[in-house]
Design a protein around this motif. Structure first.
Motif, PDB file in Angstrom:
ATOM      1  N   ALA A 153       0.861  -1.292  -0.029  1.00  0.00           N
ATOM      2  CA  ALA A 153      -0.004  -0.058   0.075  1.00  0.00           C
ATOM      3  C   ALA A 153       1.035   1.141  -0.162  1.00  0.00           C
ATOM      4  O   ALA A 153       0.364   2.270  -0.438  1.00  0.00           O
ATOM      5  N   GLU A 154       2.158   1.335   0.301  1.00  0.00           N
ATOM      6  CA  GLU A 154       2.757   2.507   0.723  1.00  0.00           C
ATOM      7  C   GLU A 154       2.989   3.343  -0.381  1.00  0.00           C
ATOM      8  O   GLU A 154       2.738   4.649  -0.241  1.00  0.00           O
ATOM      9  N   PRO A 155       3.465   2.918  -1.957  1.00  0.00           N
ATOM     10  CA  PRO A 155       3.349   4.060  -3.001  1.00  0.00           C
ATOM     11  C   PRO A 155       1.932   4.626  -3.025  1.00  0.00           C
ATOM     12  O   PRO A 155       2.084   5.764  -3.430  1.00  0.00           O
ATOM     13  N   ILE A 156       0.949   3.931  -2.686  1.00  0.00           N
ATOM     14  CA  ILE A 156      -0.392   4.529  -3.219  1.00  0.00           C
ATOM     15  C   ILE A 156      -0.592   5.495  -1.879  1.00  0.00           C
ATOM     16  O   ILE A 156      -1.162   6.628  -2.360  1.00  0.00           O
ATOM     17  N   VAL A 157      -0.191   5.273  -0.602  1.00  0.00           N
ATOM     18  CA  VAL A 157      -0.297   6.022   0.480  1.00  0.00           C
ATOM     19  C   VAL A 157       0.250   7.247   0.049  1.00  0.00           C
ATOM     20  O   VAL A 157      -0.125   8.674   0.261  1.00  0.00           O
ATOM     21  N   PRO A 181      -6.028   3.646   1.621  1.00  0.00           N
ATOM     22  CA  PRO A 181      -7.183   4.814   2.054  1.00  0.00           C
ATOM     23  C   PRO A 181      -7.024   5.005   3.533  1.00  0.00           C
ATOM     24  O   PRO A 181      -7.209   5.981   4.149  1.00  0.00           O
ATOM     25  N   MET A 182      -7.251   3.673   3.968  1.00  0.00           N
ATOM     26  CA  MET A 182      -7.333   3.689   5.721  1.00  0.00           C
ATOM     27  C   MET A 182      -6.142   4.206   6.132  1.00  0.00           C
ATOM     28  O   MET A 182      -6.250   5.033   7.189  1.00  0.00           O
ATOM     29  N   MET A 183      -4.988   3.906   5.459  1.00  0.00           N
ATOM     30  CA  MET A 183      -3.731   4.494   6.317  1.00  0.00           C
ATOM     31  C   MET A 183      -3.528   5.824   6.045  1.00  0.00           C
ATOM     32  O   MET A 183      -3.036   6.550   6.916  1.00  0.00           O
ATOM     33  N   VAL A 184      -4.144   6.305   5.066  1.00  0.00           N
ATOM     34  CA  VAL A 184      -4.006   7.916   4.722  1.00  0.00           C
ATOM     35  C   VAL A 184      -4.829   8.557   5.663  1.00  0.00           C
ATOM     36  O   VAL A 184      -4.560   9.498   6.401  1.00  0.00           O
ATOM     37  N   LEU A 191       4.304   0.310   9.818  1.00  0.00           N
ATOM     38  CA  LEU A 191       4.898  -0.765  10.461  1.00  0.00           C
ATOM     39  C   LEU A 191       3.850  -1.057  11.628  1.00  0.00           C
ATOM     40  O   LEU A 191       4.317  -1.858  12.706  1.00  0.00           O
ATOM     41  N   ASP A 192       2.665  -0.380  11.633  1.00  0.00           N
ATOM     42  CA  ASP A 192       1.889  -0.763  12.739  1.00  0.00           C
ATOM     43  C   ASP A 192       1.118  -1.975  12.433  1.00  0.00           C
ATOM     44  O   ASP A 192      -0.232  -2.102  11.793  1.00  0.00           O
ATOM     45  N   HIS A 193       1.650  -3.087  12.905  1.00  0.00           N
ATOM     46  CA  HIS A 193       1.171  -4.418  12.346  1.00  0.00           C
ATOM     47  C   HIS A 193      -0.311  -4.640  12.846  1.00  0.00           C
ATOM     48  O   HIS A 193      -1.234  -5.450  12.122  1.00  0.00           O
ATOM     49  N   ALA A 194      -0.748  -4.104  13.801  1.00  0.00           N
ATOM     50  CA  ALA A 194      -2.076  -4.321  14.521  1.00  0.00           C
ATOM     51  C   ALA A 194      -3.162  -3.820  13.523  1.00  0.00           C
ATOM     52  O   ALA A 194      -4.131  -4.506  13.208  1.00  0.00           O
ATOM     53  N   ARG A 195      -3.131  -2.580  13.406  1.00  0.00           N
ATOM     54  CA  ARG A 195      -3.811  -1.895  12.651  1.00  0.00           C
ATOM     55  C   ARG A 195      -3.939  -2.351  11.037  1.00  0.00           C
ATOM     56  O   ARG A 195      -4.686  -2.621  10.542  1.00  0.00           O
ATOM     57  N   GLY A 304      -2.989  -8.710  13.141  1.00  0.00           N
ATOM     58  CA  GLY A 304      -1.807  -8.860  12.237  1.00  0.00           C
ATOM     59  C   GLY A 304      -0.433  -8.981  12.832  1.00  0.00           C
ATOM     60  O   GLY A 304      -0.325  -8.806  14.397  1.00  0.00           O
ATOM     61  N   LYS A 305       0.494  -9.474  12.257  1.00  0.00           N
ATOM     62  CA  LYS A 305       1.744  -9.548  12.611  1.00  0.00           C
ATOM     63  C   LYS A 305       2.710  -9.164  11.804  1.00  0.00           C
ATOM     64  O   LYS A 305       2.357  -8.806  10.533  1.00  0.00           O
ATOM     65  N   PRO A 306       4.069  -8.723  12.169  1.00  0.00           N
ATOM     66  CA  PRO A 306       4.874  -7.885  11.405  1.00  0.00           C
ATOM     67  C   PRO A 306       5.054  -8.517  10.037  1.00  0.00           C
ATOM     68  O   PRO A 306       5.258  -9.617   9.909  1.00  0.00           O
TER      69      PRO A 306
END
Lengths: 451, 117
Positions: A153-157, A181-184, A191-195, A304-306
């Motif tokens: 997702a990073e490049p889209i973010v 979109p959720m990350m934005v 690196l927030d693997h829970a979310r 989630g896990k890392p």
């Protein structure tokens, strides 16, 4: 008031229906509309097509249809679009989207193209082993067509944060398209693997479109859904902690219930506690589902896990050809005539020295789909299609299948039904293999366009 | 009583390479223990004899009352190489609907899709 982000699905694959995307754009009150348009072999097939037809622009062949359907609604509402319709040419797809924006009179809208998933020219340096069989990837050198990394997702973010209203990419992992979109919106860290586990899990529920709203689902008398001809694509209402309600627009058919959500949650998943994506490893086993209203399912506790240190690479290779055709029997004795036809074909393949890796003769209506597990006492059907297919190294060999089916017209069994004229009865096989590449070797780039 | 799996659970199959995953999801929580006890990975593999050529792994998801079977070598070499008309194995999950289980008579009223006697 709690912030809620509304994300809708616009497609689940290249050939998906268009109308439900329009409904989501016009009636979904969406913050984001996301499109997934690729299958495993889409990129390789696009490369083969480009080789044969230099005028093929290299992006989703339905891009025009999809954009014409959704752009008016999205522009009106201010809905941002994330899509992987760029296939092997995201820049050209972005330019084409700008073309449609201008036609609609929408000025100053930023469209971002994400490149960097294609690594055909360096895949053999970046990878060592084929995951499926442990052989070195260098063994694929002669047959290599295309290789692409599944981006996260990073490049889209990044593109959305830089003001893109529409983001079009090449290969990106399907759930990541919906999670970006959720990350934005919630400022989730990569690196927030829970979310991210929750977000990617929701992305997985969304990526197959109608498969979670009553598609690929109804079974009369067991699992009925209203108006299955009138299915909507899903909408997810996400909260900051990654909990969500999955739903759809009203005034259409289909269903969102515990059954549709459970089926989709496990779809194409192997170990449900370890669903590996570029962004995170999702654990679905902790999730809680609750029907909170008609066509509304609340989803919480996906964990989630890392993320892994590697990204998956998909490697497409030419692997030969398949020749295929069929002919028909009906009425009393259809099966015995089909069986004689099978014997005749098998003998004639010896005469023409068919050089095949595998030959399969099925009786469609009896055993073509479930093959060897078809019950021995299955009832004889009234109609049968004899379908023959062979996998060969060369097209010349594959053509022999259709030629021998031609022979069944006047040199075959009594009362044989045939279809003419014949289309091309051979097709090229693009085999798909997987490998892993170190994450840090892949650096996507973003190009911006404006209407 | 003996009953076909289709009255206890629903299914969906998905593809990845030459591997098919077939989920089996209980219609009611009461059915789940019987699925878990009787539909073992070995029995699943025997039920798919001639179709599933490799290893079968069962993943239990108790929270969803679901079993996820990962069947290797089930797709004729993979979607693009398969000579099967249904090369994605989309209809493969329907095969397990005919698996036979033994359940208590008391569960009969909860069974799905049973014709009235």
């Amino acid at each position: 008031m709690k912030k809620i982000v509304r994300i809708g699905a616009g497609s689940a694959w290249w050939g998906d229906r268009i109308e439900p995307a329009r409904w989501n754009a016009e009636r979904g009150d969406l913050d984001y509309l996301c499109f997934e348009t690729m299958a495993e072999a889409t990129v390789s097939a696009a490369q083969v097509r480009k080789r044969r037809d230099p005028s093929f622009p290299g992006y989703d062949t339905y891009l025009d249809d999809r954009m014409q359907a959704v752009l008016p609604g999205c522009i009106k509402r201010g809905t941002r679009i994330v899509t992987n319709q760029g296939w092997i040419n995201p820049d050209a797809a972005a330019e084409r989207i700008v073309h449609w924006l201008k036609k609609l009179g929408a000025k100053g809208i930023k469209v971002a193209a994400i490149n960097g998933s294609l690594i055909t020219d360096r895949v053999l340096q970046l990878t060592d082993k084929i995951l499926e069989n442990g052989k070195p990837t260098s063994s694929l050198a002669d047959s290599l067509v295309s290789a692409e990394v599944y981006l996260g997702a990073e490049p889209i973010v990044a593109a959305l944060k830089q003001g893109a209203q529409i983001v079009v990419s090449g290969r990106v992992a399907d759930p990541s398209l919906f999670m970006a979109p959720m990350m934005v919106e919630f400022g989730w860290d990569a690196l927030d693997h829970a979310r991210l586990g929750a977000g990617n899990g929701l992305g997985h529920l969304m990526e197959c479109g109608a498969q979670v709203t009553g598609g690929y689902f109804p079974d009369p008398g067991f699992k009925d859904v209203p108006e299955p001809w009138n299915l909507a694509f899903p909408i997810v209402e996400v909260e900051e902690d990654g909990s969500a309600v999955l739903t759809k627009v009203s005034g259409c058919g289909g269903a969102v219930n515990l059954m549709t959500v459970k089926e989709q949650m496990l779809y194409e998943v192997h170990d449900p506690a370890n669903y590996i994506t570029p962004d995170v490893v999702v654990d679905f086993t902790t999730s809680k589902l609750e029907q909170v209203g008609p066509d509304r399912v609340r989803i919480t506790n996906i964990s989630g896990k890392p993320r892994t240190p590697t990204l998956k690479v998909s490697i497409g290779c030419t692997e030969g050809f398949i020749g295929e055709d069929m002919f028909f029997y009906a009425g009393p004795g259809a099966l015995r005539r089909a069986q004689l036809a099978k014997t005749i074909l098998e003998e004639r393949f010896k005469v023409v020295k068919l050089d095949a890796e595998e030959v399969r003769v099925d009786f469609l209506g009896l055993n073509a789909i479930h093959g060897a597990m078809t019950p021995k006492d299955a009832p004889e059907p009234y109609e049968i299609a004899v379908r023959v297919a062979a996998r060969t190294k060369t097209r010349e060999e594959a053509i022999k299948v259709g030629r021998e089916v031609d022979g069944m017209a006047v040199s075959g069994v009594g009362m044989t039904g045939k279809r003419v004229p014949h289309q091309d009865r051979t097709r090229e096989i693009i085999g798909v293999w997987s490998s892993l590449v170190p994450r840090e070797k892949i650096v996507p780039s973003i190009n911006f366009f404006e209407s | 009583m003996k009953v076909l799996l289709q009255h206890l659970a629903h299914c969906r199959s998905g593809d990845k390479g030459n591997t098919s995953n077939i989920s089996v999801i209980a219609y009611a929580p009461e059915f789940y223990p019987y699925l878990k006890e009787q539909l073992t990975a070995d029995r699943f593999k025997s039920h798919y004899t001639g179709v599933v050529t490799g290893k079968v792994t069962r993943h239990d998801v108790d929270g969803l009352q679901a079993l996820n079977f990962v069947a290797e070598g089930a797709l004729g070499g993979g979607v693009s190489r398969s000579l099967c008309l249904d090369n994605y194995g989309k209809s493969l999950s329907a095969g397990v609907l005919s698996f036979e289980l033994e359940i208590p008579e008391a569960l009969r009223p909860q069974l799905r899709g049973m014709k009235e006697p």
